[in-house]
Each structure stands twice: as structure tokens, then as C-alpha cells.
Design a protein around this motif. Sequence first.
Motif, PDB file in Angstrom:
ATOM      1  N   MET A 158       0.776  -1.214   0.193  1.00 23.18           N
ATOM      2  CA  MET A 158      -0.024   0.036  -0.046  1.00 23.18           C
ATOM      3  C   MET A 158       0.744   1.341   0.086  1.00 23.18           C
ATOM      4  O   MET A 158       0.547   2.383  -0.519  1.00 23.18           O
ATOM      5  N   ASP A 159       1.906   1.278   0.987  1.00 22.42           N
ATOM      6  CA  ASP A 159       2.919   2.368   0.775  1.00 22.42           C
ATOM      7  C   ASP A 159       3.307   2.498  -0.541  1.00 22.42           C
ATOM      8  O   ASP A 159       3.513   3.875  -0.890  1.00 22.42           O
ATOM      9  N   ALA A 160       3.712   1.633  -1.305  1.00 22.43           N
ATOM     10  CA  ALA A 160       4.432   1.600  -2.558  1.00 22.43           C
ATOM     11  C   ALA A 160       3.387   2.252  -3.491  1.00 22.43           C
ATOM     12  O   ALA A 160       3.576   3.040  -4.421  1.00 22.43           O
ATOM     13  N   ILE A 181       2.711   6.038  -2.918  1.00 18.86           N
ATOM     14  CA  ILE A 181       3.635   6.768  -3.509  1.00 18.86           C
ATOM     15  C   ILE A 181       3.575   7.081  -5.153  1.00 18.86           C
ATOM     16  O   ILE A 181       3.572   7.838  -5.880  1.00 18.86           O
ATOM     17  N   GLU A 182       3.125   5.772  -5.789  1.00 16.72           N
ATOM     18  CA  GLU A 182       3.066   5.473  -7.201  1.00 16.72           C
ATOM     19  C   GLU A 182       2.189   6.385  -7.814  1.00 16.72           C
ATOM     20  O   GLU A 182       2.035   7.005  -8.924  1.00 16.72           O
ATOM     21  N   THR A 183       0.828   6.307  -7.247  1.00 14.43           N
ATOM     22  CA  THR A 183      -0.636   6.955  -7.571  1.00 14.43           C
ATOM     23  C   THR A 183      -0.572   8.367  -7.041  1.00 14.43           C
ATOM     24  O   THR A 183      -1.262   9.175  -7.358  1.00 14.43           O
ATOM     25  N   LYS A 184       0.533   8.631  -6.031  1.00 13.47           N
ATOM     26  CA  LYS A 184       0.286  10.022  -5.446  1.00 13.47           C
ATOM     27  C   LYS A 184      -1.033  10.092  -4.792  1.00 13.47           C
ATOM     28  O   LYS A 184      -1.672  11.051  -4.861  1.00 13.47           O
ATOM     29  N   LYS A 185      -1.647   9.047  -4.221  1.00 16.37           N
ATOM     30  CA  LYS A 185      -2.805   9.261  -3.388  1.00 16.37           C
ATOM     31  C   LYS A 185      -2.873   8.671  -1.785  1.00 16.37           C
ATOM     32  O   LYS A 185      -1.689   8.076  -1.576  1.00 16.37           O
ATOM     33  N   PRO A 186      -3.580   9.259  -1.148  1.00 11.54           N
ATOM     34  CA  PRO A 186      -3.470   8.679   0.348  1.00 11.54           C
ATOM     35  C   PRO A 186      -3.639   7.258   0.403  1.00 11.54           C
ATOM     36  O   PRO A 186      -4.316   6.555  -0.731  1.00 11.54           O
ATOM     37  N   VAL A 187      -3.496   6.516   1.596  1.00  7.42           N
ATOM     38  CA  VAL A 187      -3.654   5.148   1.794  1.00  7.42           C
ATOM     39  C   VAL A 187      -5.196   5.318   2.074  1.00  7.42           C
ATOM     40  O   VAL A 187      -5.778   5.123   3.157  1.00  7.42           O
ATOM     41  N   ASN A 188      -6.090   4.994   0.957  1.00  5.58           N
ATOM     42  CA  ASN A 188      -7.489   4.826   1.121  1.00  5.58           C
ATOM     43  C   ASN A 188      -8.125   3.414   0.623  1.00  5.58           C
ATOM     44  O   ASN A 188      -7.331   2.505   0.592  1.00  5.58           O
TER      45      ASN A 188
END
Length: 205
Positions: free
Chosen positions: A173-175, A178-185
Amino acid sequence: MSQIALPLEQNPSPDGDGYLVTAANAEVHRYLQNWREWPHHTMILTGPEASGKSTMAATFEAQSGGLFLDDADQCDDTEMFHLWNRANAEKKPLLLLSEKPVSEWGVSLPDLKSRLAASLHREIGPPDQAMIEGLFQKYFAVRGLTISQDALRYLEKRMIRSYAMVRQLAQKMDALAIETKKPVNLAIAKSALGYFDSGDEKVDS
């Protein structure tokens, strides 16, 4: 770094990190706190990969001044025998860590077998819901992030319940975040779980 409230006890360790205490490891936590009462000054702690054994041991060492041995199942019999005797001679608590039960250590030295049999044995249980949620929250809090409640609920109902799975999902989820530049949702959680469910990645046991 942003902070979040964990819904469970966090026991600080020397480096400012810590381990979480829930029903999964509460008994182990109590015995680590009461190290003066261990028979023969020794406790054998077993538990699965990523279950917090090493962090518990670091906290124990700082608080008790005792000794600990990680991956005790890989230690030479004679070396462990001398370590056990040293702990008892110096009246220092000794904590032996392993993912395997003692019966699978392959100990052949009779005197060591008898000493290990006489020692206290405790095992960390599988992660409960509070532990899973706390570990996810802690992982992302360290990175200055949060994980949404709907993402947590989604994962808790569908994921393999193991410490290793929590770690691997958190890393994925962290990766993805970062890749999508979105929050962990929720969307990130679904993508991460789908990655493992699809067989793209082997999950450690």
C-alpha cells in the motif's frame, strides 16, 4: 511527523519505537514485565515471523539488563548451554527467541535439553483485529501518513490473518500510494489485496 492515537497499549523501547499489546500477546507482555519470577532465570519466546519478538527483546533487555538470543534454534548447543549457565550464575534473565518450538530445534546435548525443558515457555498468538489495525496504523504513522478506516475494515474482513501479511500489505500500500500520489484509502487497499490474491506475490507464512 503527524501522530495518530492507537487503540491499544504501546510499550516504548529504547529507540523510541515500541510494540503493541493486545490479547494476541498480552500474556507474553506480562511475563516479560515479571522477569524476576522466571524459573531458572530463562524464558523461551516463540512466535511467527514479524510478530514483534525482536522488539520485545530489545525492550526487555533495556528494562531488565538481561540477555537475549535471537534465532535460538540456529545456535550451537554448547554455546547456548554456556549462555544458560552464565545467566543463572549471574542471576540475569535470559530470553531465547525463535519462530520454531523447542521440539524442532534439533538439540542433541542432554544437559541443554533438560535445562530448556525446565525453562518457561511462552508463545505469541496469531494477530487479533486490534493487533492488525494497530500494526497498520503504526506502520503508516512512522511515515507521517494515515490509513483510512474503510480501508482497515476492508482488509480486516478479507486478508490472511498473519503478521507477515500485515507487513507485506502495508509495504504494498505504501508503494502504491507513492506511485499514484494518493492517500492510503480504500482504493489503495483493494489494489494491494488484489495483488496478493491474484498470486502475483507469494505471501510468507
